[in-house]
Write a protein that holds these residues in place. Structure first.
Motif, PDB file in Angstrom:
ATOM      1  N   UNK A   1       0.856  -1.182   0.000  1.00 47.67           N
ATOM      2  CA  UNK A   1       0.000   0.000   0.000  1.00 47.67           C
ATOM      3  C   UNK A   1       0.891   1.231   0.000  1.00 47.67           C
ATOM      4  N   UNK A   2       0.519   2.227  -0.742  1.00 46.54           N
ATOM      5  CA  UNK A   2       1.291   3.462  -0.826  1.00 46.54           C
ATOM      6  C   UNK A   2       0.985   4.392   0.324  1.00 46.54           C
ATOM      7  N   UNK A   3       1.646   5.532   0.349  1.00 47.86           N
ATOM      8  CA  UNK A   3       1.459   6.488   1.433  1.00 47.86           C
ATOM      9  C   UNK A   3       0.132   7.226   1.302  1.00 47.86           C
ATOM     10  N   UNK A   4      -0.436   7.670   2.434  1.00 45.66           N
ATOM     11  CA  UNK A   4      -1.585   8.571   2.328  1.00 45.66           C
ATOM     12  C   UNK A   4      -1.158   9.826   1.575  1.00 45.66           C
ATOM     13  N   UNK A   5      -2.069  10.344   0.815  1.00 44.78           N
ATOM     14  CA  UNK A   5      -1.758  11.534   0.032  1.00 44.78           C
ATOM     15  C   UNK A   5      -2.585  12.694   0.524  1.00 44.78           C
ATOM     16  N   UNK A   6      -2.137  13.884   0.247  1.00 45.96           N
ATOM     17  CA  UNK A   6      -2.821  15.062   0.759  1.00 45.96           C
ATOM     18  C   UNK A   6      -2.678  16.233  -0.198  1.00 45.96           C
ATOM     19  N   UNK A   7      -3.612  17.141  -0.100  1.00 46.27           N
ATOM     20  CA  UNK A   7      -3.463  18.457  -0.692  1.00 46.27           C
ATOM     21  C   UNK A   7      -3.528  19.421   0.474  1.00 46.27           C
ATOM     22  N   UNK A   8      -2.933  20.577   0.334  1.00 50.10           N
ATOM     23  CA  UNK A   8      -2.994  21.557   1.409  1.00 50.10           C
ATOM     24  C   UNK A   8      -4.338  22.266   1.369  1.00 50.10           C
ATOM     25  N   UNK A   9      -4.997  22.309   2.500  1.00 48.73           N
ATOM     26  CA  UNK A   9      -6.308  22.944   2.598  1.00 48.73           C
ATOM     27  C   UNK A   9      -6.454  23.495   4.010  1.00 48.73           C
ATOM     28  N   UNK A  10      -6.375  24.808   4.140  1.00 48.77           N
ATOM     29  CA  UNK A  10      -6.462  25.471   5.443  1.00 48.77           C
ATOM     30  C   UNK A  10      -7.867  25.308   5.991  1.00 48.77           C
ATOM     31  N   UNK A  11      -8.094  24.944   7.235  1.00 54.44           N
ATOM     32  CA  UNK A  11      -7.178  24.614   8.329  1.00 54.44           C
ATOM     33  C   UNK A  11      -6.961  23.115   8.483  1.00 54.44           C
ATOM     34  N   UNK A  12      -7.307  22.329   7.482  1.00 54.59           N
ATOM     35  CA  UNK A  12      -7.291  20.875   7.629  1.00 54.59           C
ATOM     36  C   UNK A  12      -5.916  20.256   7.440  1.00 54.59           C
ATOM     37  N   UNK A  13      -5.222  20.635   6.393  1.00 57.66           N
ATOM     38  CA  UNK A  13      -3.863  20.147   6.141  1.00 57.66           C
ATOM     39  C   UNK A  13      -3.036  21.339   5.678  1.00 57.66           C
ATOM     40  N   UNK A  14      -2.014  21.644   6.451  1.00 61.34           N
ATOM     41  CA  UNK A  14      -1.124  22.755   6.109  1.00 61.34           C
ATOM     42  C   UNK A  14       0.315  22.266   6.254  1.00 61.34           C
ATOM     43  N   UNK A  15       1.237  23.027   5.717  1.00 63.30           N
ATOM     44  CA  UNK A  15       2.632  22.622   5.722  1.00 63.30           C
ATOM     45  C   UNK A  15       3.498  23.675   6.388  1.00 63.30           C
ATOM     46  N   UNK A  16       4.452  23.202   7.210  1.00 67.08           N
ATOM     47  CA  UNK A  16       5.438  24.101   7.813  1.00 67.08           C
ATOM     48  C   UNK A  16       6.447  24.512   6.745  1.00 67.08           C
ATOM     49  N   UNK A  17       6.649  25.801   6.599  1.00 67.97           N
ATOM     50  CA  UNK A  17       7.630  26.294   5.633  1.00 67.97           C
ATOM     51  C   UNK A  17       8.797  27.010   6.302  1.00 67.97           C
ATOM     52  N   UNK A  18       8.623  27.402   7.558  1.00 67.31           N
ATOM     53  CA  UNK A  18       9.631  28.248   8.189  1.00 67.31           C
ATOM     54  C   UNK A  18      10.867  27.503   8.683  1.00 67.31           C
ATOM     55  N   UNK A  19      10.815  26.167   8.782  1.00 66.15           N
ATOM     56  CA  UNK A  19      11.961  25.389   9.246  1.00 66.15           C
ATOM     57  C   UNK A  19      12.142  24.176   8.350  1.00 66.15           C
TER      58      UNK A  19
END
Length: 77
Positions: A1-19
């Motif tokens: 089985x492959x990895x779960x996939x995601x799209x960024x959607x505020x506030x549900x899935x977001x990505x850290x960019x500062x570090x």
């Protein structure tokens, strides 16, 4: 089985960019917290990855091919 996939959607899935976060630590938000809690309770591990085309999924009427998350899920079933 492959990895779960995601799209960024505020506030549900977001990505850290500062570090320089790696792996699942790159992501945060409601769905990420929920997935973590369910995984801990049920006892499974997972790896989150962004969908390469960053789309949810739509079927091309000419080719019949899907894109986005739907395509990734179909490839890893």
């Amino acid at each position: 089985m492959g990895p779960p996939v995601a799209t960024q959607e505020i506030p549900y899935v977001m990505m850290h960019y500062e570090k320089n976060y790696t792996g699942n630590a790159r992501f945060y938000g409601f769905c990420v917290d929920l997935l973590e809690a369910v995984a801990r309770e049920v006892g499974f591990s997972y790896r989150l990855e962004l969908v390469p085309d960053r789309k949810y999924g739509a079927k091309d009427p000419e080719t019949g091919e899907w894109n986005g998350i739907v395509r990734e899920l179909m490839r890893h079933v």
